[in-house]
Design an enzyme around this catalytic site. Structure first.
Site, PDB file in Angstrom:
ATOM      1  N   HIS A   1       0.828  -1.199   0.000  1.00 16.32           N
ATOM      2  CA  HIS A   1       0.000   0.000   0.000  1.00 16.32           C
ATOM      3  C   HIS A   1       0.866   1.254   0.000  1.00 16.32           C
ATOM      4  O   HIS A   1       1.954   1.268   0.579  1.00 16.32           O
ATOM      5  CB  HIS A   1      -0.879   0.036   1.256  1.00 16.32           C
ATOM      6  CG  HIS A   1      -2.240  -0.565   1.061  1.00 16.32           C
ATOM      7  ND1 HIS A   1      -3.405   0.065   1.404  1.00 16.32           N
ATOM      8  CD2 HIS A   1      -2.615  -1.753   0.536  1.00 16.32           C
ATOM      9  CE1 HIS A   1      -4.440  -0.697   1.115  1.00 16.32           C
ATOM     10  NE2 HIS A   1      -3.975  -1.814   0.591  1.00 16.32           N
TER      11      HIS A   1
ATOM     12  N   GLU B   1      -6.578  -0.484  -5.919  1.00 16.51           N
ATOM     13  CA  GLU B   1      -7.539   0.393  -5.247  1.00 16.51           C
ATOM     14  C   GLU B   1      -7.092   1.834  -5.450  1.00 16.51           C
ATOM     15  O   GLU B   1      -5.896   2.139  -5.427  1.00 16.51           O
ATOM     16  CB  GLU B   1      -7.609   0.089  -3.748  1.00 16.51           C
ATOM     17  CG  GLU B   1      -8.015  -1.321  -3.412  1.00 16.51           C
ATOM     18  CD  GLU B   1      -6.820  -2.170  -2.995  1.00 16.51           C
ATOM     19  OE1 GLU B   1      -5.686  -1.641  -2.943  1.00 16.51           O
ATOM     20  OE2 GLU B   1      -7.013  -3.366  -2.739  1.00 16.51           O
TER      21      GLU B   1
END
Length: 321
Positions: free
Chosen positions: A38, A105
């Site tokens: 991330h 995402e």
């Protein structure tokens, strides 16, 4: 016997603390590990997000575990650069690294300033990326003009054997689609029926290789404590699923999350106080078709969970599986 792995959450611990935790996980008896990739955490209470590829080199060098990560080539990462990172780790640590590819995402990818594509376009981009990356790691010189461009690229330092590419799939349609190109699948959840349908969709579509499941767990001395930890650290599990992929900031997840919704929290996190309950519920996931289970304790203090893993939790799961 089912493979029991440890999930290292970059969103929740500083990289140095996460490295110490994965070393402790090896001593506790885990078979392997995986980590997230991330740029940003899901929420402000998590508060971290180290760079996965630097950390993986340190983790592989200081343990004997196998490692994997879930990454999204195509926007934040150009596929050529991701292929180089994968090839380097696989050359340095033969047979110990795998990579799961997902469509990504927005919370991680929006920073390029490029438009965030709808899912069909992201999936098409991912399939193109997987093909290009495989060819590069195999030693080809590659040109590509599609969802991204590649000009006469090649990877110079390569492993003797390419690492497997898994697919990250959160739904049955995605799992079935991934069977066309993946060498394994990984999903997330702790409902055996839901997980079983996703894994079956992959297998029924011709998918090969391991079926892995990441399981979020909150273990506490009391149910109140376990729920409080889950609601604080994994509150994004209460955000409507159709919005998850398109939100761009941790503040957006915090705004839409409802940590007081106990039902939603428990759908996202296996909340328990008793090791036997956890062992039974995790074993049920294995029975639903999982070859590998990666346990993620959602607390920021990993020591209590790792102590329980060492002192009987892992053995309990193995006995029931």
């Amino acid at each position: 016997m089912v493979f029991l792995g440890y999930h290292a959450s970059h969103e929740q611990l500083p990289p140095s603390a996460l490295l110490a935790s994965v070393q402790d996980a090896e001593r506790a008896g885990f078979d392997g590990a995986m980590c997230s990739d991330h740029l940003a955490p899901w929420g402000l209470a998590q508060g971290e997000s180290g760079y996965t590829w630097s950390w993986l080199g340190a983790a592989l060098a200081t343990t004997n575990l196998s490692f994997g990560t879930v990454t999204a080539p195509g926007q934040r990462y150009h596929p050529v650069i991701t292929a180089q990172a994968i090839a380097t780790l696989a050359e340095m640590f033969p047979g110990r690294f795998w990579c799961a590819l997902g469509s990504g995402e927005a919370v991680n990818e929006h920073v390029t300033g490029d438009a965030w594509p709808p899912k069909p376009e992201r999936q098409d981009r991912l399939a193109q990326a997987a093909d290009v990356m495989r060819r590069l790691i195999a030693g080809e010189r590659v040109d590509h003009d599609g969802a991204f461009r590649v000009h006469d690229a090649r990877i110079w330092s390569r492993p003797d054997a390419p690492p497997p590419f898994f697919a990250a799939a959160a739904s049955e349609p995605t799992a079935a689609w991934a069977a066309e190109w993946a060498e394994g699948v990984i999903t997330v959840g702790h409902d055996p029926e839901v997980v079983g349908r996703i894994l079956a969709a992959y297998r029924d579509a011709g998918g090969t290789g391991p079926c892995a499941v990441q399981v979020h767990v909150s273990l506490g001395a009391s149910r109140t404590e376990a729920l409080r930890t889950a609601a604080d650290q994994w509150r994004q599990a209460t955000v409507p699923a159709d919005l998850m992929w398109d939100l761009m900031q941790p503040e957006d997840f915090d705004r839409l999350a409802d940590p007081s919704d106990v039902g939603a929290v428990e759908r996202g996190v296996l909340v328990a106080t008793d090791d036997q309950e956890v062992a039974e519920r995790v074993a049920a996931i294995a029975a639903a078709g999982a070859d590998r289970l990666y346990l993620h304790d959602v607390a920021q203090d990993q020591r209590p969970f790792l102590d329980r893993a060492r002192d009987g939790l892992l053995d309990g799961i193995r006995e029931l599986s």
